[in-house]
Design a protein around this motif. Structure first.
Motif, short mmCIF file in Angstrom:
data_model
loop_
_atom_site.label_atom_id
_atom_site.label_comp_id
_atom_site.label_asym_id
_atom_site.label_seq_id
_atom_site.Cartn_x
_atom_site.Cartn_y
_atom_site.Cartn_z
N GLY A 1 30.49 -11.95 -26.61
CA GLY A 1 29.96 -13.13 -26.24
C GLY A 1 30.69 -13.69 -25.16
N ALA A 2 32.25 -13.53 -25.21
CA ALA A 2 32.87 -14.02 -24.18
C ALA A 2 32.68 -13.60 -22.84
CB ALA A 2 34.58 -13.97 -24.69
N LEU A 3 32.58 -12.17 -22.77
CA LEU A 3 32.26 -11.48 -21.63
C LEU A 3 30.98 -11.90 -20.96
CD1 LEU A 3 32.88 -7.79 -22.19
CD2 LEU A 3 34.39 -9.19 -21.05
N THR A 4 30.07 -12.20 -21.87
CA THR A 4 28.87 -12.79 -21.19
C THR A 4 28.96 -14.09 -20.75
OG1 THR A 4 27.53 -11.74 -23.16
CG2 THR A 4 26.23 -13.23 -21.91
N VAL A 5 29.83 -14.91 -21.48
CA VAL A 5 29.97 -16.34 -20.94
C VAL A 5 30.82 -15.97 -19.52
CG1 VAL A 5 31.30 -18.36 -21.14
CG2 VAL A 5 29.88 -17.41 -23.12
N ALA A 6 31.82 -15.12 -19.51
CA ALA A 6 32.58 -15.08 -18.32
C ALA A 6 31.61 -14.54 -17.21
CB ALA A 6 33.64 -14.15 -18.53
N GLY A 7 30.86 -13.78 -17.37
CA GLY A 7 29.68 -13.02 -16.43
C GLY A 7 28.94 -14.08 -15.75
N LEU A 8 28.32 -15.27 -16.90
CA LEU A 8 27.62 -15.99 -16.36
C LEU A 8 28.21 -17.13 -15.52
CD1 LEU A 8 25.62 -17.00 -19.82
CD2 LEU A 8 24.64 -15.90 -17.60
N THR A 9 29.53 -17.50 -16.03
CA THR A 9 30.54 -18.26 -15.16
C THR A 9 30.49 -17.72 -13.67
OG1 THR A 9 31.44 -19.27 -17.12
CG2 THR A 9 32.68 -19.68 -15.11
N ALA A 10 30.96 -16.67 -13.69
CA ALA A 10 31.17 -15.79 -12.27
C ALA A 10 29.81 -15.91 -11.44
CB ALA A 10 31.70 -14.40 -12.51
N GLY A 11 28.73 -15.47 -12.52
CA GLY A 11 27.56 -15.48 -11.79
C GLY A 11 27.18 -16.83 -11.08
N ALA A 12 27.51 -18.10 -11.66
CA ALA A 12 27.08 -19.10 -11.28
C ALA A 12 27.96 -19.63 -10.31
CB ALA A 12 27.52 -20.11 -12.21
N ALA A 13 29.27 -19.34 -10.00
CA ALA A 13 30.50 -19.62 -8.99
C ALA A 13 29.90 -18.61 -7.66
CB ALA A 13 31.67 -19.15 -9.36
N ALA A 14 29.59 -17.46 -7.96
CA ALA A 14 29.24 -16.64 -6.80
C ALA A 14 27.66 -17.18 -6.13
CB ALA A 14 28.73 -15.23 -7.30
N ALA A 15 26.90 -17.71 -7.05
CA ALA A 15 25.56 -18.05 -6.33
C ALA A 15 25.48 -19.33 -5.46
CB ALA A 15 24.72 -18.27 -7.61
N ALA A 16 26.67 -19.87 -5.01
CA ALA A 16 26.61 -20.98 -4.31
C ALA A 16 27.21 -20.55 -2.74
CB ALA A 16 27.89 -21.87 -4.68
N THR A 17 27.12 -19.13 -2.51
CA THR A 17 27.78 -18.75 -1.18
C THR A 17 27.01 -19.47 0.08
OG1 THR A 17 28.42 -16.69 -2.13
CG2 THR A 17 28.23 -16.91 0.20
N LEU A 18 25.66 -19.27 0.11
CA LEU A 18 24.72 -19.99 1.19
C LEU A 18 25.30 -21.33 1.40
CD1 LEU A 18 22.82 -19.74 3.47
CD2 LEU A 18 21.09 -20.30 1.78
N ASP A 19 25.16 -22.10 0.28
CA ASP A 19 25.59 -23.55 0.33
C ASP A 19 27.11 -23.72 0.72
OD1 ASP A 19 23.22 -24.20 -0.57
OD2 ASP A 19 24.01 -24.66 -2.81
N ASP A 20 28.04 -22.88 0.37
CA ASP A 20 29.38 -23.08 0.62
C ASP A 20 29.50 -22.76 2.40
OD1 ASP A 20 30.11 -23.34 -1.92
OD2 ASP A 20 30.93 -21.33 -2.07
N VAL A 21 28.88 -21.86 2.85
CA VAL A 21 29.06 -21.56 4.17
C VAL A 21 28.51 -22.66 4.98
CG1 VAL A 21 27.85 -19.83 6.00
CG2 VAL A 21 28.83 -18.96 3.84
N LYS A 22 27.30 -23.25 4.61
CA LYS A 22 26.84 -24.41 5.37
C LYS A 22 27.65 -25.43 5.21
CE LYS A 22 21.95 -23.28 4.67
NZ LYS A 22 20.57 -23.88 4.02
N ALA A 23 28.33 -25.78 4.05
CA ALA A 23 29.22 -27.09 3.86
C ALA A 23 30.44 -26.76 4.88
CB ALA A 23 29.49 -27.12 2.60
N ARG A 24 30.94 -25.45 4.87
CA ARG A 24 32.18 -25.22 5.46
C ARG A 24 31.92 -25.20 7.19
NH1 ARG A 24 32.79 -19.75 4.44
NH2 ARG A 24 33.14 -20.12 2.23
N GLY A 25 30.54 -24.92 7.49
CA GLY A 25 30.32 -24.72 9.03
C GLY A 25 30.97 -23.42 9.43
N LYS A 26 31.23 -22.67 8.75
CA LYS A 26 31.78 -21.45 9.47
C LYS A 26 31.45 -20.11 8.28
CE LYS A 26 36.38 -21.16 8.89
NZ LYS A 26 37.74 -21.55 9.15
#
Length: 338
Positions: A8-33
């Motif tokens: 269960g802990a691994l699943t939560v960790a995986g979901l957290t990592a996935g949520a963090a990873a899923a923002a790359t396009l938004d991050d790049v746009k916000a960063r402008g680079k």
């Protein structure tokens, strides 16, 4: 019970990592680079000029992505990575994409949790030796000292090749191509082995390239391409389809010179979808309608990128070979833009 809690802990960790990873396009746009991982320096593929401006075959992928996402091919921070550091840089989020002549393998895709977004160069491992060594085949290299980059598929392929041919070698481990060149030229190793394209690029930088030969044996499959982290399908799609746009543009006759004219509309529906005059492909990617047109205008189609950086009229001198379009007997083939 303990096992269930652990899973269960691994699943939560995986979901957290996935949520963090899923923002790359938004991050790049916000960063402008765009933060793009590249080689430490391989002429033709990724190298800075005297003014620190990066150019090359792999660099063009980075610039195309920046043009598609940010509207500016110069909005890229290039991060030099070695064979050892490249995967850490990507996994940690230091870079958004790795475009560094990296081979797509099962373990890198599955075990290291990366997503390869396509192949931009079909390669294979070869061997370079001084002509003076008097060798015409890799099978004559028994007892040779071999310069080899650590943390690469090259290292594993070399061991397999020598073992299967019942010959021995002495490895000379190196971190970067720049480190290998003087060692090889000074005779600290008899042989330099890496992807054949890398050998051609390395030899082109020598003062006397004609004194060195690339042996005929190709001992592996090395499909090279850009990669991103697992868990961010939206960003995977952006990188994958930007590369596909360059490949499809060549097949469809769209170039950096005519893209503006063709973007006004044509009688070819796929060209229109690619360039955003029909359909909503850009919107599906979270981009605007002109994303692919900008990428193509910034760096050219795949053929233009190839010929400018590593083609037969450059010092690298590579023929298209397997990297020709499928219509010309090669392996390049983009899925349809529809």
């Amino acid at each position: 019970m303990k096992k269930s809690v652990f899973l269960g802990a691994l699943t939560v960790a995986g979901l957290t990592a996935g949520a963090a990873a899923a923002a790359t396009l938004d991050d790049v746009k916000a960063r402008g680079k765009l933060n793009c991982g590249v080689n430490t320096g391989l002429v033709g593929f990724a190298a800075p000029d005297a003014n620190g401006n990066w150019d090359g075959f792999d660099v063009s992928v980075c610039r195309a992505i920046a043009a598609a996402v940010l509207g500016d091919p110069s909005a890229v921070e290039f991060v030099s990575t070695t064979g050892k550091t490249r995967f850490t840089a990507l996994a940690s989020g230091e870079i958004d994409v790795l475009s560094r002549n990296t081979t797509w393998t099962f373990t890198r895709d599955v075990d290291l949790k990366f997503e390869f977004t396509g192949v931009n160069y079909y390669d294979g491992q070869g061997f370079m030796v001084p002509k003076a060594l008097g060798v015409s085949s890799a099978k004559e290299l028994d007892g040779a000292t071999v310069c080899i980059q650590t943390g690469t598929t090259t290292e594993l392929n070399l061991a397999d090749f020598f073992r299967s041919n019942n010959i021995s070698y002495e490895p000379v481990p190196i971190e970067t191509n720049a480190e290998a060149q003087p060692l090889y030229l000074e005779g600290a190793c008899d042989v330099y082995t890496t992807d054949a394209s890398g050998l051609a690029a390395t030899r082109a930088a020598f003062e006397n390239p004609g004194e060195h030969i690339i042996l005929p044996e190709i001992i592996s499959k090395e499909p090279l391409g850009p990669l991103v982290r697992h868990g961010d399908s939206e960003w995977v799609d952006v990188v994958r389809w930007t590369l596909n746009a360059l490949i499809a543009a060549e097949e469809l006759g769209v170039t950096s010179a005519n893209v503006d004219e063709l973007a006004q509309g044509t009688n070819n529906p796929e060209v229109n979808r690619l360039l955003g005059t029909e359909g909503t492909l850009g919107e599906m990617l979270g981009l605007d309608a002109d994303w692919a047109a900008r990428a193509i205008k910034a760096v050219g189609n795949y053929g233009e990128v190839f010929e400018k950086n590593i083609g037969e009229n450059t010092p690298i001198g590579l023929a298209r070979g397997l990297n020709a379009q499928w219509t010309d007997g090669g392996l390049l083939y983009s899925p349809p833009f529809r």
